[in-house]
Design an enzyme around this catalytic site. Structure first.
Site, PDB file in Angstrom:
ATOM      1  N   SER A 194      -5.550  10.539  -4.315  1.00  0.00           N
ATOM      2  CA  SER A 194      -5.687  10.575  -5.765  1.00  0.00           C
ATOM      3  C   SER A 194      -5.632  12.024  -6.238  1.00  0.00           C
ATOM      4  CB  SER A 194      -6.974   9.872  -6.194  1.00  0.00           C
ATOM      5  OG  SER A 194      -6.974   9.656  -7.581  1.00  0.00           O
ATOM      6  N   ASP A 265       8.979 -12.006   1.989  1.00  0.00           N
ATOM      7  CA  ASP A 265       9.014 -11.201   3.212  1.00  0.00           C
ATOM      8  C   ASP A 265       8.991 -12.046   4.476  1.00  0.00           C
ATOM      9  OD1 ASP A 265       6.412 -12.125   3.242  1.00  0.00           O
ATOM     10  OD2 ASP A 265       5.489 -10.188   2.867  1.00  0.00           O
ATOM     11  N   ASP A 403      -1.666  -0.387  -6.148  1.00  0.00           N
ATOM     12  CA  ASP A 403      -2.442   0.640  -6.836  1.00  0.00           C
ATOM     13  C   ASP A 403      -2.349   0.417  -8.337  1.00  0.00           C
ATOM     14  OD1 ASP A 403      -3.530   3.039  -7.891  1.00  0.00           O
ATOM     15  OD2 ASP A 403      -2.916   4.142  -6.106  1.00  0.00           O
ATOM     16  N   HIS A 441      -6.077   1.398  -5.117  1.00  0.00           N
ATOM     17  CA  HIS A 441      -6.077   2.849  -5.268  1.00  0.00           C
ATOM     18  C   HIS A 441      -6.875   3.510  -4.143  1.00  0.00           C
ATOM     19  CE1 HIS A 441      -5.624   6.675  -7.124  1.00  0.00           C
ATOM     20  NE2 HIS A 441      -6.912   6.835  -7.317  1.00  0.00           N
TER      21      HIS A 441
END
Length: 513
Positions: A194, A265, A403, A441
């Site tokens: 961050s 996926d 995030d 995050h």
């Protein structure tokens, strides 16, 4: 004789060479009298094994961790704790602290990054690295408290926060290491996420000789546009009361996005491996008859669509910042709550508008962004040319696809620019990016968000073992329930077709088909 060159910052032409004779170490307490440029040593004390107790934060009545729930630092080995204040300018007041293993030092130095606006010496990062044998130094970046108010009318303190505090702490930290052990560190690393990720890439771009290796997680490297993008999310859900996205609405969105795109996926595991492939339209969850418990109203759908689209210039239509991706919805509340993200609002209040009463609803996504680009340059670190660092060192970047604070799209774009602009042979052998499916995050989320990037970087620097994959796990209530390999971008973890989807051994890293 090994010498350490300490170079001044803030435009000063200063070079002081500190030399330490091998095997001539100083006692911990004697470091209190160490002389370093514009630095006051404020503490130097030996701490016995298990003897460290974190100071009581301002405003609290006591250390709850040490009073009844056990001291979280009781397992620490003996170390030398040194604190100092660095004043490279008349308005600087940079606090730093370094912990030095009393025995078993691995010969390396590490600086862990900060979060948000920093404003404190965080013992957790010091402790983690001390346990692993590192000499470790951190800083409050030159101010106290988590608000951005310190930046208003204090350009030197803004400079300290932007880059000078980390650089000065690193230089002074290495000098203290040299004085204590008789030799400086043979390797130096930075590891941050961050704001720490911004600090990492800022060091890579502006002080490329400070570190041999850098870990940059979810780097907040574009303050003007990132802050605007975060305020855009808040504005989208606060246009009026009807546009607000409740926790139930976010769950409806998340479940629908995962339901539509989970299998893209090849594995239905509740996580989107690459959400850029998901073309989810929130219209599919719009109520047919106005409102209901399992659907979103038209204003809520419009708010969600704005978030998936990302901030744009209303005049040109050009994108300002990366959007949030499908699969990240359960984390949106932190950006779309009662108030906008504090970091974002403070950047505009105290640096761009220079008005503590500025209203985030008033942000103009044309003229205000243009103004911000001109005045927030110190907090911007988007230069993709990392040639000077990568000629001698390595950089490892990572981010979570879910995030909600620093959208991952611009991080992948920055990495592509690094590959294109950095002038070293085989740049992927010196710079790699790992995108973490389902991670929020700097951690959390539904993905395998527990991993050790610093250990991977150290093996890369020390032994030349490039990280072709990084072991990661998902931990819930203290129990690991899934392992996966993290793959170097643009590779993705691909199921081999047999065995449990919760075991890393059943996946291989390869380019997306």
């Amino acid at each position: 004789m090994r010498c350490l060159r300490v170079v001044g910052s803030a435009g000063c032409v200063l070079a002081i060479v500190l030399c330490a004779r091998p095997a001539v170490a100083a006692s911990c307490e004697s470091l209190k009298s160490l002389t370093l440029p514009y630095t006051t040593m404020t503490a130097a004390e030996s701490v016995g094994a298990g003897g460290y107790v974190a100071p009581i934060p301002a405003g609290r009545r006591g250390d709850a961790g040490a009073r009844g729930r056990g001291n979280p630092y009781a397992d620490l080995p003996a170390f030398c704790r040194v604190a100092a204040t660095i004043r490279p300018s008349a308005d600087s007041d940079i606090k730093m602290e370094i912990w030095l293993p009393a025995s078993g030092w691995n010969g390396k130095f590490v600086a862990p990054g900060n979060g948000g606006f920093a404003g404190t010496i965080a013992p957790a990062g010091l402790a983690t690295n001390l346990r692993n044998g590192y000499a470790v130094a951190t800083t409050d970046t030159g101010h106290e408290g988590g608000s951005g108010a310190f930046m208003l009318d204090h350009p030197e303190r803004l400079t300290d926060f932007a880059d000078r505090a980390i650089h000065e702490t690193t230089m002074k930290g290495k000098a203290i290491v040299a004085a204590f052990y008789g030799n400086g560190p043979r390797r130096s690393y930075f590891n941050g996420c961050s704001t720490g990720g911004r600090q990492a890439l800022t060091a890579a771009q502006r002080f490329p000789d400070d570190f041999d290796g850098i870990v940059a997680g979810a780097p907040a490297i574009y303050a003007s546009r990132q802050s605007a993008g975060q305020i855009w999310i808040w504005q989208a859900t606060h246009k009026d009361a009807a546009s607000y996205l409740t926790p139930d609405a976010l769950k409806i969105l998340h479940d629908a996005a995962v339901r539509q795109c989970d299998a893209l996926d090849g594995v239905k595991d509740g996580v989107l491996e690459d959400p850029t492939r998901c073309t989810f339209d929130p219209k599919v969850v719009e109520c047919r008859n106005g409102d209901g418990p399992d659907c979103l109203t038209a204003p809520q759908v419009e708010a969600a669509r704005k978030i998936y689209t990302g901030a744009r210039n209303p005049r040109t239509g050009d994108p300002i910042f990366s959007p949030l991706y499908p699969g990240s919805e359960l984390g949106w509340a932190s950006s779309a709550g009662a108030q906008p993200v504090g970091y974002a609002a403070d950047v505009y209040k105290y640096v761009v508008m220079r008005d503590a009463n500025w209203d985030p609803l008033a942000l103009n996504y044309d003229s205000d962004i243009e103004k911000a680009e001109k005045v927030v340059g110190q907090l911007t670190a988007i230069d993709p040319d990392l040639t000077r660092l990568l000629r001698h060192g390595k950089i490892l970047m990572y981010a979570g696809w879910s995030d909600r604070g620093i959208p991952p799209g611009y991080i992948t774009e920055y990495y592509k620019n690094v590959l294109a602009r950095t002038n070293v042979p085989k740049v992927r052998d010196a710079a790699r990016l790992f995108m973490v499916p389902g991670m929020g995050h700097c951690g959390g989320g539904d993905g395998t968000s527990t991993f050790d990037m610093l250990a991977a970087l150290d093996r890369w620097v020390e032994k030349g073992q490039a990280p072709d994959q990084i072991a990661a796990s998902r931990v819930k209530d203290g129990v690991t329930d899934r392992t996966r390999p993290l793959c170097p971008y643009p590779q993705v973890a691909t199921y081999k077709g047999n065995g449990s989807i919760d075991e890393a051994a059943n996946f291989v890293c390869k380019e997306r088909q």
